[in-house]
Motif scaffolding. Sequence first.
Motif, PDB file in Angstrom:
ATOM      1  N   THR A  52       0.956  -1.195  -0.016  1.00 28.13           N
ATOM      2  CA  THR A  52       0.100  -0.134   0.164  1.00 28.13           C
ATOM      3  C   THR A  52       0.880   1.247   0.115  1.00 28.13           C
ATOM      4  OG1 THR A  52      -0.158   0.020   2.647  1.00 28.13           O
ATOM      5  CG2 THR A  52      -1.932  -1.175   1.422  1.00 28.13           C
ATOM      6  N   GLN A  53       2.061   1.272  -0.425  1.00 31.19           N
ATOM      7  CA  GLN A  53       2.951   2.245  -0.477  1.00 31.19           C
ATOM      8  C   GLN A  53       3.771   2.296  -1.942  1.00 31.19           C
ATOM      9  OE1 GLN A  53       6.075   2.576   2.069  1.00 31.19           O
ATOM     10  NE2 GLN A  53       6.301   0.425   2.491  1.00 31.19           N
ATOM     11  N   CYS A  54       4.046   3.464  -2.098  1.00 27.97           N
ATOM     12  CA  CYS A  54       5.009   3.695  -3.261  1.00 27.97           C
ATOM     13  C   CYS A  54       6.618   3.731  -2.856  1.00 27.97           C
ATOM     14  CB  CYS A  54       4.648   5.016  -4.094  1.00 27.97           C
ATOM     15  SG  CYS A  54       2.953   5.324  -4.381  1.00 27.97           S
ATOM     16  N   TYR A  55       7.326   3.534  -4.064  1.00 30.04           N
ATOM     17  CA  TYR A  55       8.726   3.352  -3.926  1.00 30.04           C
ATOM     18  C   TYR A  55       9.321   3.715  -5.263  1.00 30.04           C
ATOM     19  CZ  TYR A  55       9.035  -1.137  -6.010  1.00 30.04           C
ATOM     20  OH  TYR A  55       9.147  -2.073  -6.985  1.00 30.04           O
ATOM     21  N   SER A  56      10.537   4.135  -5.204  1.00 28.04           N
ATOM     22  CA  SER A  56      11.210   4.589  -6.456  1.00 28.04           C
ATOM     23  C   SER A  56      12.499   3.699  -6.496  1.00 28.04           C
ATOM     24  CB  SER A  56      11.618   6.088  -6.138  1.00 28.04           C
ATOM     25  OG  SER A  56      12.457   6.420  -7.398  1.00 28.04           O
ATOM     26  N   SER A  57      12.481   3.126  -7.649  1.00 24.03           N
ATOM     27  CA  SER A  57      13.867   2.289  -8.011  1.00 24.03           C
ATOM     28  C   SER A  57      15.005   3.174  -8.301  1.00 24.03           C
ATOM     29  CB  SER A  57      13.687   1.202  -9.026  1.00 24.03           C
ATOM     30  OG  SER A  57      13.076   1.786 -10.173  1.00 24.03           O
ATOM     31  N   TYR A  58      14.409   4.284  -8.768  1.00 25.83           N
ATOM     32  CA  TYR A  58      15.440   5.707  -9.205  1.00 25.83           C
ATOM     33  C   TYR A  58      16.264   5.923  -7.926  1.00 25.83           C
ATOM     34  CZ  TYR A  58      13.046   5.928 -13.608  1.00 25.83           C
ATOM     35  OH  TYR A  58      12.622   5.639 -14.768  1.00 25.83           O
ATOM     36  N   LEU A  59      15.754   5.873  -6.803  1.00 24.47           N
ATOM     37  CA  LEU A  59      16.467   6.253  -5.343  1.00 24.47           C
ATOM     38  C   LEU A  59      16.941   5.096  -5.033  1.00 24.47           C
ATOM     39  CD1 LEU A  59      13.643   8.613  -3.968  1.00 24.47           C
ATOM     40  CD2 LEU A  59      15.766   9.229  -5.305  1.00 24.47           C
ATOM     41  N   GLY A  60      17.163   3.990  -5.592  1.00 27.27           N
ATOM     42  CA  GLY A  60      17.411   2.723  -5.135  1.00 27.27           C
ATOM     43  C   GLY A  60      16.737   1.905  -4.166  1.00 27.27           C
ATOM     44  N   GLN A  61      15.493   2.036  -4.104  1.00 21.27           N
ATOM     45  CA  GLN A  61      14.503   1.200  -3.475  1.00 21.27           C
ATOM     46  C   GLN A  61      14.079   0.054  -4.109  1.00 21.27           C
ATOM     47  OE1 GLN A  61      11.789   4.410  -2.776  1.00 21.27           O
ATOM     48  NE2 GLN A  61      12.472   4.766  -0.660  1.00 21.27           N
ATOM     49  N   GLN A  62      13.638  -0.960  -3.389  1.00 29.14           N
ATOM     50  CA  GLN A  62      13.382  -2.224  -3.841  1.00 29.14           C
ATOM     51  C   GLN A  62      11.936  -2.587  -2.881  1.00 29.14           C
ATOM     52  OE1 GLN A  62      16.360  -5.346  -3.979  1.00 29.14           O
ATOM     53  NE2 GLN A  62      16.982  -4.808  -1.860  1.00 29.14           N
ATOM     54  N   CYS A  63      11.227  -3.311  -3.608  1.00 21.67           N
ATOM     55  CA  CYS A  63      10.104  -4.168  -2.875  1.00 21.67           C
ATOM     56  C   CYS A  63      10.590  -5.393  -2.603  1.00 21.67           C
ATOM     57  CB  CYS A  63       8.845  -3.930  -3.883  1.00 21.67           C
ATOM     58  SG  CYS A  63       7.259  -4.822  -2.866  1.00 21.67           S
ATOM     59  N   VAL A  64      10.775  -5.712  -1.272  1.00 20.43           N
ATOM     60  CA  VAL A  64      10.982  -7.001  -1.022  1.00 20.43           C
ATOM     61  C   VAL A  64       9.991  -7.990  -0.540  1.00 20.43           C
ATOM     62  CG1 VAL A  64      13.356  -6.527  -0.343  1.00 20.43           C
ATOM     63  CG2 VAL A  64      11.774  -6.228   1.204  1.00 20.43           C
ATOM     64  N   ASP A  65       8.717  -7.391  -0.140  1.00 25.05           N
ATOM     65  CA  ASP A  65       7.749  -7.846   0.432  1.00 25.05           C
ATOM     66  C   ASP A  65       6.292  -7.302  -0.067  1.00 25.05           C
ATOM     67  OD1 ASP A  65       5.294  -9.345   1.614  1.00 25.05           O
ATOM     68  OD2 ASP A  65       6.801 -10.394   2.953  1.00 25.05           O
ATOM     69  N   ASN A  66       5.784  -7.739  -1.257  1.00 27.51           N
ATOM     70  CA  ASN A  66       4.577  -7.067  -1.688  1.00 27.51           C
ATOM     71  C   ASN A  66       3.255  -7.284  -0.802  1.00 27.51           C
ATOM     72  OD1 ASN A  66       3.526  -5.065  -3.627  1.00 27.51           O
ATOM     73  ND2 ASN A  66       2.319  -6.851  -4.384  1.00 27.51           N
ATOM     74  N   ASN A  67       3.120  -8.194  -0.209  1.00 29.35           N
ATOM     75  CA  ASN A  67       2.106  -8.638   0.707  1.00 29.35           C
ATOM     76  C   ASN A  67       2.038  -7.787   1.944  1.00 29.35           C
ATOM     77  OD1 ASN A  67       1.258 -10.552  -0.994  1.00 29.35           O
ATOM     78  ND2 ASN A  67       2.473 -12.282   0.067  1.00 29.35           N
ATOM     79  N   LYS A  68       3.408  -7.646   2.436  1.00 30.97           N
ATOM     80  CA  LYS A  68       3.482  -6.674   3.693  1.00 30.97           C
ATOM     81  C   LYS A  68       3.772  -5.182   3.482  1.00 30.97           C
ATOM     82  CE  LYS A  68       5.188 -10.582   6.629  1.00 30.97           C
ATOM     83  NZ  LYS A  68       6.390 -10.997   7.370  1.00 30.97           N
ATOM     84  N   GLY A  69       4.127  -4.845   2.039  1.00 32.32           N
ATOM     85  CA  GLY A  69       4.439  -3.570   1.636  1.00 32.32           C
ATOM     86  C   GLY A  69       5.720  -3.117   2.236  1.00 32.32           C
TER      87      GLY A  69
END
Length: 151
Positions: A52-69
């Motif tokens: 339920t949140q946004c992230y930016s791969s341009y800032l070096g972020q990665q989604c590691v658990d989509n279910n838990k956000g």
Amino acid sequence: MVVCSCIDGRPNVVDTCPGGQRMCGTQCYSPFLEQTCYHGVVCNKGERVCGTQCYSSYLGQQCVDNNKGIVCGKGEKLCAGTRCYSTFHGQQCIDGIVCERGEITCGNQCFNPLIGQQCLSAIVCAKNQLLCGDHCYNPQAGQQCHIATPR
């Protein structure tokens, strides 16, 4: 993110949006501001959704658990499914706890024996301290152990 509101300015759940905005879940957003709706989550241009949140791969972020956000930094790993840690920055995951390099676990916390800390029955105490119930004390500094007994 833009939350639509009624005339008196208080946030409100609305089913229509003003002036060219579109509904996304319970929020209004503007496609003209390069915002996108992903399953009820409004993200800005270049962002992706994770839970339920946004992230930016341009800032070096990665989604590691989509279910838990859960979003971690680039190269970080997940410890015990809840907290990000970075081996590059000297962190390690021990028994589900994130510790710094050189530290080991003591109960549910980390301590460093190289700087004079010790683990006494899952409580971290300084060198030369003794355990007194659930806290540490230093008899060499004239401190005494006083444990109140229930009446």
